[in-house]
Design a protein around this motif. Structure first.
Motif, PDB file in Angstrom:
ATOM      1  N   MET A  88       0.846  -1.270   0.124  1.00 14.14           N
ATOM      2  CA  MET A  88       0.062  -0.025   0.060  1.00 14.14           C
ATOM      3  C   MET A  88       0.720   1.366   0.058  1.00 14.14           C
ATOM      4  SD  MET A  88      -3.243  -0.095  -0.134  1.00 14.14           S
ATOM      5  CE  MET A  88      -4.854  -0.040   0.470  1.00 14.14           C
ATOM      6  N   ASP A  89       1.778   1.020   0.690  1.00 19.23           N
ATOM      7  CA  ASP A  89       2.904   2.311   0.728  1.00 19.23           C
ATOM      8  C   ASP A  89       3.319   2.784  -0.519  1.00 19.23           C
ATOM      9  OD1 ASP A  89       3.045   3.383   3.227  1.00 19.23           O
ATOM     10  OD2 ASP A  89       4.863   2.269   3.932  1.00 19.23           O
ATOM     11  N   THR A  90       3.656   1.900  -1.585  1.00 21.57           N
ATOM     12  CA  THR A  90       4.144   2.405  -2.777  1.00 21.57           C
ATOM     13  C   THR A  90       3.381   3.079  -3.864  1.00 21.57           C
ATOM     14  OG1 THR A  90       3.460  -0.018  -3.744  1.00 21.57           O
ATOM     15  CG2 THR A  90       5.584   0.102  -3.075  1.00 21.57           C
ATOM     16  N   LYS A  91       1.853   2.645  -3.576  1.00 20.10           N
ATOM     17  CA  LYS A  91       0.685   3.238  -4.411  1.00 20.10           C
ATOM     18  C   LYS A  91       0.603   4.640  -3.917  1.00 20.10           C
ATOM     19  CE  LYS A  91      -1.866  -0.806  -5.752  1.00 20.10           C
ATOM     20  NZ  LYS A  91      -2.911  -1.448  -5.710  1.00 20.10           N
ATOM     21  N   ILE A  92       0.645   4.867  -2.680  1.00 23.88           N
ATOM     22  CA  ILE A  92       0.483   5.955  -2.079  1.00 23.88           C
ATOM     23  C   ILE A  92       1.627   7.314  -2.227  1.00 23.88           C
ATOM     24  CG2 ILE A  92       0.255   7.397   0.029  1.00 23.88           C
ATOM     25  CD1 ILE A  92      -1.302   5.450   1.423  1.00 23.88           C
ATOM     26  N   ASN A  93       2.861   6.556  -2.626  1.00 26.90           N
ATOM     27  CA  ASN A  93       3.995   7.250  -2.835  1.00 26.90           C
ATOM     28  C   ASN A  93       3.926   7.631  -4.174  1.00 26.90           C
ATOM     29  OD1 ASN A  93       5.050   7.155  -0.219  1.00 26.90           O
ATOM     30  ND2 ASN A  93       6.347   5.223  -0.656  1.00 26.90           N
ATOM     31  N   LYS A  94       3.567   6.727  -5.091  1.00 22.47           N
ATOM     32  CA  LYS A  94       3.324   7.128  -6.500  1.00 22.47           C
ATOM     33  C   LYS A  94       2.395   8.078  -6.791  1.00 22.47           C
ATOM     34  CE  LYS A  94       5.071   3.072  -8.521  1.00 22.47           C
ATOM     35  NZ  LYS A  94       5.278   3.015 -10.015  1.00 22.47           N
ATOM     36  N   LEU A  95       1.302   8.229  -6.107  1.00 27.50           N
ATOM     37  CA  LEU A  95       0.400   9.409  -5.944  1.00 27.50           C
ATOM     38  C   LEU A  95       0.967  10.715  -5.710  1.00 27.50           C
ATOM     39  CD1 LEU A  95      -3.157   7.760  -4.754  1.00 27.50           C
ATOM     40  CD2 LEU A  95      -2.497   8.444  -7.039  1.00 27.50           C
ATOM     41  N   LYS A  96       2.133  10.673  -4.749  1.00 28.06           N
ATOM     42  CA  LYS A  96       2.502  11.893  -4.298  1.00 28.06           C
ATOM     43  C   LYS A  96       3.503  12.514  -5.413  1.00 28.06           C
ATOM     44  CE  LYS A  96       2.169  11.026   0.699  1.00 28.06           C
ATOM     45  NZ  LYS A  96       2.858  10.753   1.831  1.00 28.06           N
ATOM     46  N   GLU A  97       4.124  11.559  -6.283  1.00 28.00           N
ATOM     47  CA  GLU A  97       5.002  11.995  -7.132  1.00 28.00           C
ATOM     48  C   GLU A  97       4.340  12.563  -8.227  1.00 28.00           C
ATOM     49  OE1 GLU A  97       6.998   8.364  -8.294  1.00 28.00           O
ATOM     50  OE2 GLU A  97       7.840   8.185  -6.175  1.00 28.00           O
ATOM     51  N   ILE A  98       3.130  12.435  -8.601  1.00 21.69           N
ATOM     52  CA  ILE A  98       2.552  13.060  -9.655  1.00 21.69           C
ATOM     53  C   ILE A  98       2.270  14.672  -9.570  1.00 21.69           C
ATOM     54  CG2 ILE A  98       0.202  13.097 -11.001  1.00 21.69           C
ATOM     55  CD1 ILE A  98      -0.247  10.419 -10.151  1.00 21.69           C
ATOM     56  N   ASP A  99       2.669  15.339 -10.814  1.00 16.57           N
ATOM     57  CA  ASP A  99       2.615  16.810 -10.611  1.00 16.57           C
ATOM     58  C   ASP A  99       1.250  17.205 -10.768  1.00 16.57           C
ATOM     59  OD1 ASP A  99       3.376  19.350 -10.941  1.00 16.57           O
ATOM     60  OD2 ASP A  99       3.911  19.194 -12.702  1.00 16.57           O
ATOM     61  N   LYS A 100       0.693  17.799 -10.054  1.00 21.85           N
ATOM     62  CA  LYS A 100      -0.738  18.344  -9.851  1.00 21.85           C
ATOM     63  C   LYS A 100      -0.941  19.456 -10.740  1.00 21.85           C
ATOM     64  CE  LYS A 100      -1.871  15.757  -5.737  1.00 21.85           C
ATOM     65  NZ  LYS A 100      -2.074  15.742  -4.503  1.00 21.85           N
ATOM     66  N   THR A 101       0.016  20.374 -11.004  1.00 23.71           N
ATOM     67  CA  THR A 101      -0.176  21.421 -11.664  1.00 23.71           C
ATOM     68  C   THR A 101      -0.501  21.270 -13.231  1.00 23.71           C
ATOM     69  OG1 THR A 101       2.242  21.669 -12.161  1.00 23.71           O
ATOM     70  CG2 THR A 101       1.188  22.657  -9.921  1.00 23.71           C
TER      71      THR A 101
END
Length: 138
Positions: free
Chosen positions: A1-14
């Motif tokens: 689960m940690d890996t999926k949350i980390n990948k979401l944080k890496e996405i540029d939201k701008t």
């Protein structure tokens, strides 16, 4: 689960991740119309006069039939038709006297006698109703 949350944080939201090709909506209607098959033009057949008049003719025939049926069921005695009761009365009177028509045309009663007769009939009917209610309904 940690890996999926980390990948979401890496996405540029701008940035917007979705892209539409250039002039896509400008030519959208033309592209759809070009992909559709051609419609066949159906020429309506002319309706014959009888097919247009048929419902009106049927309606008129129905009303004529209804008129004839009602006239057959509801005949007035003045038109020459007699009911069973009238026929029996005429036969009874014609046997007792020579002609039933002439007998009833010569009978003279006063208004007072007529009302007396009606009163007697009402008294007889109410007595019958009284007896019926006394013996059968109580």
């Amino acid at each position: 689960m940690d890996t999926k949350i980390n990948k979401l944080k890496e996405i540029d939201k701008t940035k917007n991740p979705f892209k539409v090709p250039e002039n896509y909506f400008a030519q959208f209607n033309e592209e759809i119309m070009n992909r559709l098959p051609e419609k066949e033009i159906i020429v309506p057949e002319p309706v014959p006069m009888w097919d247009r008049a048929k419902p009106w003719v049927y309606l008129a025939a129905m009303f004529v039939g209804l008129y004839i049926t009602i006239n057959f069921l509801v005949k007035t005695p003045g038109n020459g038709s007699t009911t069973g009761d009238q026929l029996a009365n005429q036969q009874m009177l014609s046997t007792s006297s020579g002609n039933a028509e002439s007998y009833w045309s010569t009978v003279q009663i006063t208004e007072e006698e007529f009302y007396q007769y009606l009163e007697e009939q009402l008294i007889d009917d109410s007595y019958f109703d009284y007896m019926y209610h006394q013996y059968y309904l109580n």
